[in-house]
Design an enzyme around this catalytic site. Structure first.
Site, PDB file in Angstrom:
ATOM      1  N   LYS A  45      46.566  36.062  38.666  1.00  0.00           N
ATOM      2  CA  LYS A  45      45.540  35.951  39.994  1.00  0.00           C
ATOM      3  C   LYS A  45      45.669  34.650  40.424  1.00  0.00           C
ATOM      4  CE  LYS A  45      41.627  38.518  38.009  1.00  0.00           C
ATOM      5  NZ  LYS A  45      40.218  38.646  37.857  1.00  0.00           N
ATOM      6  N   LYS A  47      44.554  32.099  39.669  1.00  0.00           N
ATOM      7  CA  LYS A  47      43.177  31.268  39.896  1.00  0.00           C
ATOM      8  C   LYS A  47      43.010  30.336  38.501  1.00  0.00           C
ATOM      9  CE  LYS A  47      39.839  34.996  41.921  1.00  0.00           C
ATOM     10  NZ  LYS A  47      38.830  35.750  41.457  1.00  0.00           N
TER      11      LYS A  47
HETATM   12  N1  C2G Z   1      31.955  40.223  44.538  1.00  0.00           N
HETATM   13  C1  C2G Z   1      30.895  40.829  45.563  1.00  0.00           C
HETATM   14  N2  C2G Z   1      30.395  40.037  46.242  1.00  0.00           N
HETATM   15  C2  C2G Z   1      30.782  38.682  46.577  1.00  0.00           C
HETATM   16  C3  C2G Z   1      31.806  38.298  45.542  1.00  0.00           C
HETATM   17  C4  C2G Z   1      32.277  38.885  44.409  1.00  0.00           C
HETATM   18  O1  C2G Z   1      30.335  41.825  45.431  1.00  0.00           O
HETATM   19  N3  C2G Z   1      30.485  37.832  47.521  1.00  0.00           N
HETATM   20  C5  C2G Z   1      32.374  41.287  43.471  1.00  0.00           C
HETATM   21  C6  C2G Z   1      33.688  41.404  43.443  1.00  0.00           C
HETATM   22  O2  C2G Z   1      34.026  42.519  44.531  1.00  0.00           O
HETATM   23  C7  C2G Z   1      33.991  41.931  42.277  1.00  0.00           C
HETATM   24  C8  C2G Z   1      33.044  41.070  41.357  1.00  0.00           C
HETATM   25  O3  C2G Z   1      32.151  40.601  42.208  1.00  0.00           O
HETATM   26  O4  C2G Z   1      33.664  43.074  41.787  1.00  0.00           O
HETATM   27  C9  C2G Z   1      33.556  39.880  40.489  1.00  0.00           C
HETATM   28  O5  C2G Z   1      34.348  39.038  41.388  1.00  0.00           O
HETATM   29  P1  C2G Z   1      35.724  38.139  41.317  1.00  0.00           P
HETATM   30  O6  C2G Z   1      35.112  37.232  39.834  1.00  0.00           O
HETATM   31  O7  C2G Z   1      36.228  37.490  42.247  1.00  0.00           O
HETATM   32  O8  C2G Z   1      36.565  39.227  40.648  1.00  0.00           O
HETATM   33  P2  C2G Z   1      38.234  39.423  41.046  1.00  0.00           P
HETATM   34  O9  C2G Z   1      38.929  38.059  40.902  1.00  0.00           O
HETATM   35  O10 C2G Z   1      38.126  40.427  42.262  1.00  0.00           O
HETATM   36  O11 C2G Z   1      38.769  40.398  39.645  1.00  0.00           O
HETATM   37  O12 C2G Z   1      40.950  43.805  37.486  1.00  0.00           O
HETATM   38  C10 C2G Z   1      39.649  43.437  38.207  1.00  0.00           C
HETATM   39  C11 C2G Z   1      39.797  41.875  38.419  1.00  0.00           C
HETATM   40  O13 C2G Z   1      39.606  41.227  37.301  1.00  0.00           O
HETATM   41  C12 C2G Z   1      38.791  41.513  39.696  1.00  0.00           C
END
Ligand code: C2G
Length: 130
Positions: A45, A47
């Site tokens: 990612k 990240k």
């Molecule tokens: N999320 C949310 N609202 C936000 C930020 C995040 O609902 N303002 C949700 C995202 O949609 C996700 C969860 O919180 O369902 C975790 O977000 P992230 O840590 O950014 O996860 P991500 O990098 O999208 O990783 O295999 C799937 C991946 O690991 C998802």
């Protein structure tokens, strides 16, 4: 016992994450979180997390909605996880809408929930750098 799973990085845990976890838990009785490892975040990612996997795991384990935290090491582990953890429902924020529908083939209900607007880890970092 209805078992729900979701996945994510959850770095700089914020209320958008908590809103997601709360609604995911409301869909069942037991919530599993597949937490992206530091290697997975960096290699897949691009990240760079502020908190390490262990620190992010500790934070998530203290959230009342979370029952179990497991490592997410690869994109393709979800199929196995659904069976290994007897998952009934898979949940993700709707920024992922459509990406994981294939899990229905494994017998899991797939639910995409609206993201919480405005807040994001990227926004927090940007605002703090001002
Ligand atoms: N999320 C949310 N609202 C936000 C930020 C995040 O609902 N303002 C949700 C995202 O949609 C996700 C969860 O919180 O369902 C975790 O977000 P992230 O840590 O950014 O996860 P991500 O990098 O999208 O990783 O295999 C799937 C991946 O690991 C998802």
């Amino acid at each position: 016992m209805k078992r729900v799973i979701t996945y994510g990085t959850f770095d700089l845990l914020h209320y958008g994450h908590i809103n997601l976890l709360r609604r995911a838990k409301e869909l069942g009785d037991y919530l599993i979180v597949g937490l992206s490892t530091d290697e997975f975040n960096w290699n897949e990612k691009k990240k760079k997390c502020y908190f390490t996997y262990e620190q992010r795991k500790q934070l998530l384990e203290s959230v009342r909605y979370v029952d179990l935290v497991i490592p997410e090491c690869a994109w393709d582990q979800k199929r196995k996880d659904v069976h290994e953890y007897h998952v009934d429902t898979f949940v993700m924020g709707d920024d992922w809408k459509g990406q994981f529908d294939f899990l229905e083939e494994e017998g899991a209900e797939v639910v995409y929930l609206p993201r919480t607007p405005e807040i994001s880890t990227t926004r927090i970092k940007k605002d703090l750098n001002k």
